[in-house]
Enzyme design. Structure first.
Site, PDB file in Angstrom:
ATOM      1  N   ARG A   1       5.441  -7.962  -0.780  1.00 18.41           N
ATOM      2  CA  ARG A   1       5.413  -6.885  -1.777  1.00 18.41           C
ATOM      3  C   ARG A   1       6.195  -5.671  -1.257  1.00 18.41           C
ATOM      4  NH1 ARG A   1      -0.939  -7.156  -3.360  1.00 18.41           N
ATOM      5  NH2 ARG A   1      -1.127  -7.684  -1.159  1.00 18.41           N
TER       6      ARG A   1
ATOM      7  N   CYS B   1       0.798  -1.236   0.000  1.00 18.11           N
ATOM      8  CA  CYS B   1       0.000   0.000   0.000  1.00 18.11           C
ATOM      9  C   CYS B   1       0.824   1.276   0.000  1.00 18.11           C
ATOM     10  CB  CYS B   1      -0.957  -0.009   1.182  1.00 18.11           C
ATOM     11  SG  CYS B   1      -2.231  -1.262   0.999  1.00 18.11           S
TER      12      CYS B   1
HETATM   13  P1  NAD Z   1      -4.277  -8.749  -3.638  1.00 15.12           P
HETATM   14  O1  NAD Z   1      -3.310  -8.688  -4.751  1.00 15.12           O
HETATM   15  O2  NAD Z   1      -3.897  -9.453  -2.380  1.00 15.12           O
HETATM   16  O3  NAD Z   1      -5.648  -9.406  -4.132  1.00 15.12           O
HETATM   17  C1  NAD Z   1      -6.305  -9.035  -5.289  1.00 15.12           C
HETATM   18  C2  NAD Z   1      -7.121 -10.205  -5.766  1.00 15.12           C
HETATM   19  O4  NAD Z   1      -7.954  -9.774  -6.853  1.00 15.12           O
HETATM   20  C3  NAD Z   1      -6.290 -11.360  -6.310  1.00 15.12           C
HETATM   21  O5  NAD Z   1      -6.675 -12.569  -5.691  1.00 15.12           O
HETATM   22  C4  NAD Z   1      -6.610 -11.376  -7.811  1.00 15.12           C
HETATM   23  O6  NAD Z   1      -6.561 -12.660  -8.374  1.00 15.12           O
HETATM   24  C5  NAD Z   1      -8.011 -10.817  -7.816  1.00 15.12           C
HETATM   25  N1  NAD Z   1      -8.439 -10.264  -9.107  1.00 15.12           N
HETATM   26  C6  NAD Z   1      -7.739  -9.485  -9.962  1.00 15.12           C
HETATM   27  N2  NAD Z   1      -8.504  -9.171 -11.028  1.00 15.12           N
HETATM   28  C7  NAD Z   1      -9.710  -9.758 -10.840  1.00 15.12           C
HETATM   29  C8  NAD Z   1     -10.908  -9.804 -11.576  1.00 15.12           C
HETATM   30  N3  NAD Z   1     -11.037  -9.155 -12.736  1.00 15.12           N
HETATM   31  N4  NAD Z   1     -11.945 -10.511 -11.081  1.00 15.12           N
HETATM   32  C9  NAD Z   1     -11.838 -11.178  -9.902  1.00 15.12           C
HETATM   33  N5  NAD Z   1     -10.730 -11.164  -9.158  1.00 15.12           N
HETATM   34  C10 NAD Z   1      -9.659 -10.471  -9.618  1.00 15.12           C
HETATM   35  O7  NAD Z   1      -4.674  -7.237  -3.314  1.00 15.12           O
HETATM   36  P2  NAD Z   1      -5.010  -6.597  -1.879  1.00 15.12           P
HETATM   37  O8  NAD Z   1      -3.772  -6.411  -1.082  1.00 15.12           O
HETATM   38  O9  NAD Z   1      -6.150  -7.337  -1.300  1.00 15.12           O
HETATM   39  O10 NAD Z   1      -5.494  -5.151  -2.321  1.00 15.12           O
HETATM   40  C11 NAD Z   1      -6.713  -4.955  -3.000  1.00 15.12           C
HETATM   41  C12 NAD Z   1      -6.984  -3.465  -3.039  1.00 15.12           C
HETATM   42  O11 NAD Z   1      -7.188  -2.974  -1.699  1.00 15.12           O
HETATM   43  C13 NAD Z   1      -5.856  -2.629  -3.610  1.00 15.12           C
HETATM   44  O12 NAD Z   1      -6.382  -1.554  -4.314  1.00 15.12           O
HETATM   45  C14 NAD Z   1      -5.124  -2.120  -2.373  1.00 15.12           C
HETATM   46  O13 NAD Z   1      -4.445  -0.912  -2.599  1.00 15.12           O
HETATM   47  C15 NAD Z   1      -6.271  -1.923  -1.406  1.00 15.12           C
HETATM   48  N6  NAD Z   1      -5.900  -2.024   0.006  1.00 15.12           N
HETATM   49  C16 NAD Z   1      -5.037  -2.987   0.404  1.00 15.12           C
HETATM   50  C17 NAD Z   1      -4.717  -3.096   1.759  1.00 15.12           C
HETATM   51  C18 NAD Z   1      -3.747  -4.148   2.220  1.00 15.12           C
HETATM   52  O14 NAD Z   1      -3.316  -4.064   3.376  1.00 15.12           O
HETATM   53  N7  NAD Z   1      -3.383  -5.132   1.405  1.00 15.12           N
HETATM   54  C19 NAD Z   1      -5.286  -2.231   2.687  1.00 15.12           C
HETATM   55  C20 NAD Z   1      -6.197  -1.280   2.239  1.00 15.12           C
HETATM   56  C21 NAD Z   1      -6.489  -1.187   0.890  1.00 15.12           C
END
Ligand code: NAD
Length: 465
Positions: free
Chosen positions: A330, A263
């Site tokens: 990451r 993030c």
């Molecule tokens: P991640 O990479 O862990 O997970 C994303 C998931 O989405 C993956 O499993 C991927 O296969 C799936 N995906 C991608 N394209 C898709 C589609 N078209 N249809 C269905 N599934 C699909 O990501 P994350 O860490 O969970 O982050 C997700 C969002 O939340 C990002 O925008 C991030 O900035 C935000 N966010 C993350 C955190 C954190 O701590 N990781 C905290 C707050 C906000």
């Protein structure tokens, strides 16, 4: 019972879906990765997150939580559709890569046959709500179907994600359709958190501004740490002294190797990019990023200032994940540090309580020479025969190690504490050449020859005798 579909089963999607199921909703989580969904159906989680596995199991057995790769199955009669897909840094100047959100929006439109609220939980650039609206409107399989788009940024922290989701500081909702925002608010009522309901651009911006502020706090204390070190002050005590001031607060003032993870790095980059694109010059954001990167270099500089050339040396690394209680690698500082150290001809012995698998994958992808990386089963094994030990991720188990045992396993007693978890005086007493980050422990000793214990300070020689 409200029906919810969550698109994406990563750190945010899986936690969101599971916690909403725990709150009594019917939830279906959709992902495009077949293997991930098959494993989730067997109760095997793709990520390590404290408390999540039990909650997934409980809600799956209760019939409230389902996993599928099929959008039509996921969307079937769902009133709420959360988009929680990844938004990594895109190619080019640091902007967010919106491909996954756009694809998800298109896939939703192709299956949607009833009114639903589409909620952007992914962190997305200001204006993305409009982009999602346009994509859905232009791709709807049934053009008469109505929908609304709401921005609902997520603030959970990895390693404490379930706890954070269930006890949020605030719920931010933004939309040009206030009724839709209020409808989403009802899902969160059991959490008894304050609501901030805004227009959609403001909600999107709140997320970036929050992460940029937290990253700034970290870079600020790291800059102060460098000044402390040069002038003989101790940044830990400086932070404690500052933190009592209610306007400042103690959290986020831990000097060390800087921020990493999925993030802060990408979100600060994306915000700077948005500002650049708008014709502004976001000087502070650029400084925050530069300082953060320099911290990683600093630990390697500390190492070479004590050991000289690293060629032929063995260096122990404690912790790989970007922070404790997660297996997320990451943008973890460990990756750059290992690449630089092995690039200088050293071998590393590494240990992390949970991130071995993800680390191996990331290090390979980042072209680290894997023949120079030895994975170990615990911290003591990682310390065996090393010329120096680097503390990279402050897992709790590293705070209660038998440091005398660690010290006697090492070839040379150099301990570089990238997270300031040890006390300098105690480590010196145990015979370590100890360096923290901004601890004002005096000038570095001259280069320490391999295996030459006579060059240890007198107090340490006494301890050896
Ligand atoms: P991640 O990479 O862990 O997970 C994303 C998931 O989405 C993956 O499993 C991927 O296969 C799936 N995906 C991608 N394209 C898709 C589609 N078209 N249809 C269905 N599934 C699909 O990501 P994350 O860490 O969970 O982050 C997700 C969002 O939340 C990002 O925008 C991030 O900035 C935000 N966010 C993350 C955190 C954190 O701590 N990781 C905290 C707050 C906000």
């Amino acid at each position: 019972m409200p029906k919810i579909c969550v698109i994406g089963t990563g750190y945010v999607g899986l936690v969101t879906g599971t916690c909403f199921a725990e709150l009594g909703n019917q939830v279906t989580c959709v992902d495009i990765i077949v293997e991930k969904i098959e494993r989730l159906r067997q109760g095997i989680l793709p990520i390590y997150e404290p408390g999540l596995e039990e909650m997934v199991e409980r809600n799956t057995h209760a019939g409230r939580l389902h996993f599928t790769t099929s959008y039509s199955e996921g969307l079937d009669t769902a009133e709420y559709i959360f988009i929680a897909v990844n938004t990594p840094t895109g190619p080019g100047q640091g902007g967010a890569d919106m491909r996954y959100v756009e694809t998800a929006a298109r896939s939703i439109a192709e299956e949607l046959d009833h009114y639903a609220v589409i909620i952007n939980k992914s962190t997305v650039p200001v204006g993305s709500g409009d982009v999602v609206s346009r994509i859905v409107a232009s791709s709807l399989k049934r053009p008469d179907v109505a929908f609304a788009v709401v921005s609902n940024p997520e603030f959970l922290r990895e390693g404490a994600a379930v706890q954070d989701f269930m006890n949020p500081d605030r719920i931010v909702l933004g939309s040009s359709d206030p009724d839709a925002a209020r409808k989403v608010a009802t899902l969160y009522l059991p959490l008894r958190a304050p609501f901030v309901i805004t227009d959609i651009y403001t909600a999107e911006m709140i997320k970036y501004a929050s992460n940029a502020f937290l990253a700034t706090k970290i870079s600020f204390i790291n800059e102060i740490a460098q000044i402390c070190e040069r002038l003989g002050a101790d940044v830990k005590e400086v932070a404690a002294g500052m933190g009592f001031d209610k306007r400042i607060g103690r959290s986020g003032l831990d000097a060390g190797l800087g921020y990493g993870g999925s993030c802060f790095p990408k979100d600060v980059r994306a915000l700077a990019h948005m500002a650049d694109e708008a014709g502004l010059h976001p000087q502070m954001l650029h400084a925050v990023m530069d300082i953060n990167y320099d911290q990683r270099r600093l630990i390697v500089t500390k190492l070479t200032s004590i050991l000289g050339s690293l060629r032929g040396c063995t260096i122990g690394i404690l912790g790989l994940a970007f922070k404790p209680n997660t297996d997320d690698m990451r943008e973890a500082p460990a990756v750059d540090i290992i690449r630089w150290i092995t690039g200088q001809g050293a071998t590393v012995r590494v240990y992390d309580p949970v991130a071995r698998e993800t680390a191996e994958e990331v290090l390979r992808r980042e072209n680290v020479r894997m023949e120079s990386v030895q994975f170990c089963g615990d911290a003591y094994e990682a310390a065996e025969g090393v010329d120096a030990l680097l503390m990279v991720t402050e897992w709790n188990e590293f705070k209660s190690l038998n440091m005398l045992q660690i010290r006697s396993a090492m070839r040379r007693p150099v301990l570089i504490d990238g997270r300031n978890i040890y006390e300098a005086a105690e480590m010196s007493r145990l015979g370590f050449i100890y360096r923290g980050m901004g601890r004002g422990t005096g000038p570095a000793p001259s280069i320490l020859p391999s295996g030459d214990m006579t060059s240890l300070p007198p107090a340490q020689l006494e301890l050896e005798a």
